[in-house]
Design a protein around this motif. Sequence first.
Motif, mmCIF file in Angstrom:
data_model
loop_
_atom_site.group_PDB
_atom_site.id
_atom_site.type_symbol
_atom_site.label_atom_id
_atom_site.label_comp_id
_atom_site.label_asym_id
_atom_site.label_seq_id
_atom_site.Cartn_x
_atom_site.Cartn_y
_atom_site.Cartn_z
ATOM 1 N N PHE A 130 0.874 -1.173 0.000
ATOM 2 C CA PHE A 130 0.000 0.000 0.000
ATOM 3 C C PHE A 130 0.908 1.218 0.000
ATOM 4 C CE2 PHE A 130 -2.377 -3.293 2.376
ATOM 5 C CZ PHE A 130 -3.405 -3.470 1.469
ATOM 6 N N LYS A 131 0.422 2.313 -0.509
ATOM 7 C CA LYS A 131 1.229 3.531 -0.580
ATOM 8 C C LYS A 131 1.644 3.955 0.825
ATOM 9 C CE LYS A 131 -0.774 4.872 -4.945
ATOM 10 N NZ LYS A 131 -1.615 5.808 -5.691
ATOM 11 N N GLY A 132 2.933 4.225 0.956
ATOM 12 C CA GLY A 132 3.518 4.541 2.252
ATOM 13 C C GLY A 132 4.324 3.379 2.825
ATOM 14 N N HIS A 133 4.238 2.189 2.210
ATOM 15 C CA HIS A 133 4.993 0.998 2.629
ATOM 16 C C HIS A 133 6.472 1.378 2.683
ATOM 17 C CE1 HIS A 133 5.897 -3.512 1.496
ATOM 18 N NE2 HIS A 133 6.756 -3.056 2.399
ATOM 19 N N THR A 134 7.041 1.264 3.859
ATOM 20 C CA THR A 134 8.409 1.717 4.107
ATOM 21 C C THR A 134 9.293 0.550 4.530
ATOM 22 O OG1 THR A 134 7.572 3.893 4.777
ATOM 23 C CG2 THR A 134 9.774 3.316 5.528
ATOM 24 N N LEU A 135 10.548 0.575 4.095
ATOM 25 C CA LEU A 135 11.546 -0.401 4.508
ATOM 26 C C LEU A 135 12.533 0.288 5.435
ATOM 27 C CD1 LEU A 135 12.316 -2.128 1.093
ATOM 28 C CD2 LEU A 135 10.700 -2.851 2.865
ATOM 29 N N LEU A 136 12.771 -0.311 6.574
ATOM 30 C CA LEU A 136 13.744 0.186 7.549
ATOM 31 C C LEU A 136 14.937 -0.748 7.520
ATOM 32 C CD1 LEU A 136 14.606 1.907 10.046
ATOM 33 C CD2 LEU A 136 13.308 0.263 11.438
ATOM 34 N N VAL A 137 16.135 -0.193 7.303
ATOM 35 C CA VAL A 137 17.352 -1.006 7.243
ATOM 36 C C VAL A 137 18.415 -0.428 8.162
ATOM 37 C CG1 VAL A 137 16.890 -1.633 4.824
ATOM 38 C CG2 VAL A 137 18.455 0.239 5.311
ATOM 39 N N PRO A 138 19.234 -1.299 8.758
ATOM 40 C CA PRO A 138 20.378 -0.770 9.501
ATOM 41 C C PRO A 138 21.370 -0.181 8.499
ATOM 42 C CG PRO A 138 20.444 -3.166 9.471
ATOM 43 C CD PRO A 138 19.166 -2.751 8.813
ATOM 44 N N ARG A 139 22.040 0.881 8.905
ATOM 45 C CA ARG A 139 23.017 1.519 8.022
ATOM 46 C C ARG A 139 24.157 0.549 7.690
ATOM 47 N NH1 ARG A 139 23.743 6.413 6.231
ATOM 48 N NH2 ARG A 139 22.089 7.324 7.482
ATOM 49 N N ASP A 140 24.599 -0.221 8.673
ATOM 50 C CA ASP A 140 25.630 -1.233 8.432
ATOM 51 C C ASP A 140 24.968 -2.481 7.869
ATOM 52 O OD1 ASP A 140 27.680 0.412 9.394
ATOM 53 O OD2 ASP A 140 27.438 -0.331 11.449
ATOM 54 N N HIS A 141 25.715 -3.247 7.106
ATOM 55 C CA HIS A 141 25.160 -4.435 6.465
ATOM 56 C C HIS A 141 25.100 -5.607 7.439
ATOM 57 C CE1 HIS A 141 24.079 -6.998 3.057
ATOM 58 N NE2 HIS A 141 24.682 -7.929 3.776
ATOM 59 N N TYR A 142 23.885 -6.037 7.725
ATOM 60 C CA TYR A 142 23.614 -7.276 8.450
ATOM 61 C C TYR A 142 22.582 -8.003 7.611
ATOM 62 C CZ TYR A 142 25.723 -4.700 12.292
ATOM 63 O OH TYR A 142 26.583 -3.962 13.072
ATOM 64 N N GLU A 143 22.787 -9.291 7.404
ATOM 65 C CA GLU A 143 21.880 -10.019 6.525
ATOM 66 C C GLU A 143 20.551 -10.357 7.196
ATOM 67 O OE1 GLU A 143 21.701 -14.154 3.969
ATOM 68 O OE2 GLU A 143 23.652 -13.221 4.315
ATOM 69 N N THR A 144 20.575 -10.792 8.441
ATOM 70 C CA THR A 144 19.348 -11.223 9.115
ATOM 71 C C THR A 144 19.282 -10.645 10.521
ATOM 72 O OG1 THR A 144 20.296 -13.213 10.113
ATOM 73 C CG2 THR A 144 19.407 -13.424 7.855
ATOM 74 N N LEU A 145 18.143 -10.835 11.157
ATOM 75 C CA LEU A 145 17.934 -10.362 12.520
ATOM 76 C C LEU A 145 18.943 -10.984 13.480
ATOM 77 C CD1 LEU A 145 16.212 -8.668 14.463
ATOM 78 C CD2 LEU A 145 14.690 -10.642 14.677
ATOM 79 N N THR A 146 19.282 -12.237 13.274
ATOM 80 C CA THR A 146 20.234 -12.891 14.174
ATOM 81 C C THR A 146 21.649 -12.338 14.018
ATOM 82 O OG1 THR A 146 20.551 -14.711 12.597
ATOM 83 C CG2 THR A 146 18.901 -15.023 14.329
ATOM 84 N N ASP A 147 21.927 -11.651 12.931
ATOM 85 C CA ASP A 147 23.238 -11.034 12.723
ATOM 86 C C ASP A 147 23.352 -9.657 13.389
ATOM 87 O OD1 ASP A 147 24.029 -13.185 11.058
ATOM 88 O OD2 ASP A 147 23.082 -12.228 9.330
ATOM 89 N N LEU A 148 22.223 -9.027 13.682
ATOM 90 C CA LEU A 148 22.217 -7.679 14.264
ATOM 91 C C LEU A 148 22.729 -7.752 15.702
ATOM 92 C CD1 LEU A 148 21.277 -4.706 13.663
ATOM 93 C CD2 LEU A 148 19.158 -5.310 14.848
ATOM 94 N N PRO A 149 23.782 -6.992 16.037
ATOM 95 C CA PRO A 149 24.279 -7.012 17.415
ATOM 96 C C PRO A 149 23.190 -6.589 18.403
ATOM 97 C CG PRO A 149 25.881 -5.972 15.955
ATOM 98 C CD PRO A 149 24.614 -6.157 15.163
#
Length: 139
Positions: free
Chosen positions: A37-56
Amino acid sequence: MAGQACLFCEIVKGERSAHVVMDAPDAVAFLDARPLFKGHTLLVPRDHYETLTDLPGEFLGPFFEHAQRLAGAMESVLGAAGSFVAMNNRVSQSVPHLHVHVVPRNRKDGLRGFFWPRQKYESDEEAADYAARLSGGLT
């Protein structure tokens, strides 16, 4: 990611255009090019992490605080009744860079199960307007 290009890293670095909603020191949010739907937003960490388990762990709280603010903007700025907040890890993850979908929702909007209709913005200007409105609504 050594030797591989990452679409979202290119957006974060400003090497690829996107309609940016939020630009924070630790994360960037931008409109999905193929929104549910219009307004659908993606939030990404600035540093590259592939998955949630990779995020410190120390970034988990601040990262989801951004998602919380975006979900609030869906209601306060776009007038959505609520939002859908989700992520995939590897399976169905179209770009291998951690990203959270924050999607405005309304009752009877047609989203059923995992059969998700995709929409298009009428123009680049309309997409820019949505990004600016959401950006202005972040509190």
